[in-house]
Design a protein around this motif. Structure first.
Motif, short mmCIF file in Angstrom:
data_model
loop_
_atom_site.label_atom_id
_atom_site.label_comp_id
_atom_site.label_asym_id
_atom_site.label_seq_id
_atom_site.Cartn_x
_atom_site.Cartn_y
_atom_site.Cartn_z
N GLY A 96 0.81 -1.22 0.00
CA GLY A 96 0.00 0.00 0.00
C GLY A 96 0.84 1.26 0.00
O GLY A 96 0.34 2.35 -0.31
N PHE A 97 2.13 1.14 0.33
CA PHE A 97 3.02 2.30 0.31
C PHE A 97 3.55 2.53 -1.11
O PHE A 97 3.97 1.59 -1.78
N VAL A 98 3.50 3.80 -1.54
CA VAL A 98 4.00 4.16 -2.86
C VAL A 98 5.00 5.29 -2.72
O VAL A 98 4.67 6.36 -2.20
N VAL A 134 9.40 7.89 -6.51
CA VAL A 134 10.33 7.42 -7.53
C VAL A 134 10.38 5.90 -7.59
O VAL A 134 10.24 5.30 -8.67
N LEU A 135 10.55 5.27 -6.45
CA LEU A 135 10.69 3.81 -6.42
C LEU A 135 9.39 3.10 -6.77
O LEU A 135 9.41 1.96 -7.24
N GLY A 136 8.27 3.75 -6.52
CA GLY A 136 6.98 3.18 -6.90
C GLY A 136 6.32 2.39 -5.80
O GLY A 136 6.53 2.64 -4.61
N ALA A 137 5.51 1.41 -6.20
CA ALA A 137 4.71 0.62 -5.26
C ALA A 137 5.59 -0.39 -4.53
O ALA A 137 6.33 -1.15 -5.16
N GLU A 138 5.48 -0.38 -3.21
CA GLU A 138 6.30 -1.31 -2.43
C GLU A 138 5.60 -2.66 -2.33
O GLU A 138 4.38 -2.75 -2.21
N TYR A 139 6.42 -3.71 -2.38
CA TYR A 139 5.96 -5.09 -2.19
C TYR A 139 6.68 -5.67 -0.97
O TYR A 139 7.74 -5.19 -0.56
N ALA A 140 6.11 -6.71 -0.41
CA ALA A 140 6.73 -7.45 0.68
C ALA A 140 6.50 -8.93 0.45
O ALA A 140 5.67 -9.34 -0.37
N GLN A 141 7.25 -9.76 1.18
CA GLN A 141 7.07 -11.20 1.10
C GLN A 141 7.00 -11.76 2.51
O GLN A 141 7.40 -11.11 3.47
N ASP A 142 6.48 -12.98 2.62
CA ASP A 142 6.28 -13.57 3.94
C ASP A 142 7.57 -14.09 4.55
O ASP A 142 7.69 -14.17 5.78
N SER A 143 8.53 -14.46 3.73
CA SER A 143 9.80 -14.98 4.26
C SER A 143 10.92 -14.62 3.29
O SER A 143 10.70 -14.50 2.08
N PHE A 144 12.12 -14.47 3.83
CA PHE A 144 13.26 -14.10 3.01
C PHE A 144 13.74 -15.28 2.18
O PHE A 144 13.65 -16.44 2.60
N SER A 183 1.99 -7.88 -19.24
CA SER A 183 1.04 -7.54 -18.18
C SER A 183 1.82 -7.29 -16.89
O SER A 183 2.62 -8.14 -16.48
N PRO A 184 1.61 -6.15 -16.23
CA PRO A 184 2.37 -5.85 -15.01
C PRO A 184 1.93 -6.69 -13.83
O PRO A 184 0.83 -7.25 -13.81
N ALA A 185 2.79 -6.77 -12.84
CA ALA A 185 2.49 -7.51 -11.62
C ALA A 185 1.27 -6.91 -10.92
O ALA A 185 1.10 -5.69 -10.88
N GLY A 186 0.45 -7.78 -10.36
CA GLY A 186 -0.73 -7.33 -9.63
C GLY A 186 -0.45 -7.16 -8.16
O GLY A 186 0.70 -7.11 -7.72
N ASP A 187 -1.52 -7.09 -7.37
CA ASP A 187 -1.36 -6.89 -5.92
C ASP A 187 -0.65 -8.06 -5.27
O ASP A 187 0.08 -7.89 -4.29
#
Length: 329
Positions: A186-188, A191-201, A267-271
């Motif tokens: 939800g953070f944008v 310059v860097l754009g939309a932030e993504y996260a993952q559940d584990s490294f 097609s770009p990555a979704g949510d």
């Protein structure tokens, strides 16, 4: 034992006339582009893609105000041992960016890092990891996996050699992992754009963590997929917008060439996003690149590191690493 570890830094301009030297790592993105009959056109196309993307992100209507200059930063590791002279081993290659403003003539320093290549990393991932799995009969990661590489890299960042040339810590920008699923936070960033996260490294995230680098994932405006940014300080504060744009434009271009299934997808990555190299809905760039050859060369260079660096000096380097930890504590 190893009595001292120092570093020697050299730079080589990466332009359409670039030819890899005999000491340059052959698995780097830039070395792969600079081979074969079409090498000059390959390089010209890649550099043009970088400039176009930079001006797009910098919101230049004419898309020609800024030009990106790239220099390959080659780092040789020097170490002395008791009773012997200094020995030298090629350690790391990165990229340094300079942003040229065609309108004013101003030259602005960009970020150093960006691409990251290392003989010792090739050894860890292409030689040691498969050998550990073969010995155990199943995939296994040694407890000290990446420890030596990480301590050497952090020692390099704290060295006089690094600090004399570079004012800011590096930012390494690479592909996200095909073994992880990412979701938008939800953070944008502007310059860097939309932030993504993952559940584990991923294993790569953990490996860079031992190098003292944290990771955040962002999908810039107009991109097809998020990029992984590894950094030491504060990614959002330490660098200017133009510096971040330089890294995005450069490394997104390399990833479009290297992994078009992900970074040149139609097609770009979704949510929620799971990267895959099996994706068929993508466009190839006008740059020739041999991904299979690159993987084979990683094994060759990993063997080189094993034979010329790890095996001959394993005990003394392990002792040096333990001494470094003891000093820090």
């Amino acid at each position: 034992m190893v009595t001292d570890v120092t570093f020697r830094i050299t730079t080589t301009r990466f332009d359409e006339d670039y030819t890899p030297s005999s000491s340059s790592r052959a698995t780097t993105n830039f070395a792969n582009l600079a081979r074969g009959e079409g090498r000059r056109q390959n390089l010209r196309n890649a550099l043009t893609m970088i400039d176009h993307r930079f001006n797009e992100l910098a919101v230049d209507p004419a898309r020609d105000r800024y030009r990106v200059e790239l220099d390959i930063v080659s780092v040789a590791l020097r170490f002395g041992t008791d009773g012997e002279g200094d020995e030298e081993f090629p350690a790391v290659e990165m990229l340094e960016i300079t942003v040229v403003d065609r309108r004013t003539g101003e030259r602005r320093p960009g970020i150093v890092g960006n691409n990251f290549s290392s003989y010792l990393r090739d050894y860890d991932f292409s030689i040691r990891l498969p050998a550990s799995a073969a010995a155990a009969g199943h995939p296994v990661v040694p407890d000290d996996f990446g420890d030596l590489h990480g301590r050497l890299f952090q020692h390099f960042l704290d060295s006089d050699a690094y600090r004399e040339l570079f004012a800011l810590p590096p930012v390494i920008c690479i592909s996200v992992s095909t073994s992880r699923t990412y979701h938008r936070t939800g953070f944008v960033h502007p310059v860097l754009g939309a932030e993504y996260a993952q559940d584990s490294f991923s294993l790569t995230d953990d490996y860079f963590g031992k190098m003292g680098l944290r990771v955040r994932y962002f999908m810039p405006r107009g991109s097809a997929a998020p990029l992984a940014f590894y950094f030491r300080g504060d990614l959002l504060v330490d660098y200017t917008d133009l510096q971040l744009i330089g890294t995005i434009a450069t490394m997104e271009t390399f990833q479009k060439i290297y992994r078009p299934e992900i970074y040149n997808a139609l097609s770009p990555a979704g949510d929620i996003y799971r990267p895959t190299l099996d994706h068929a809905d993508f466009a190839r760039t006008q740059v020739d690149y041999d991904r299979e050859e690159r993987s084979q060369l990683a094994v060759i260079q990993g063997r080189y590191a094993e034979q010329h660096f790890v095996n001959p000096h394993r005990a003394t380097l392990d002792q040096w690493a333990r001494d470094v930890v003891a000093v820090v504590r």
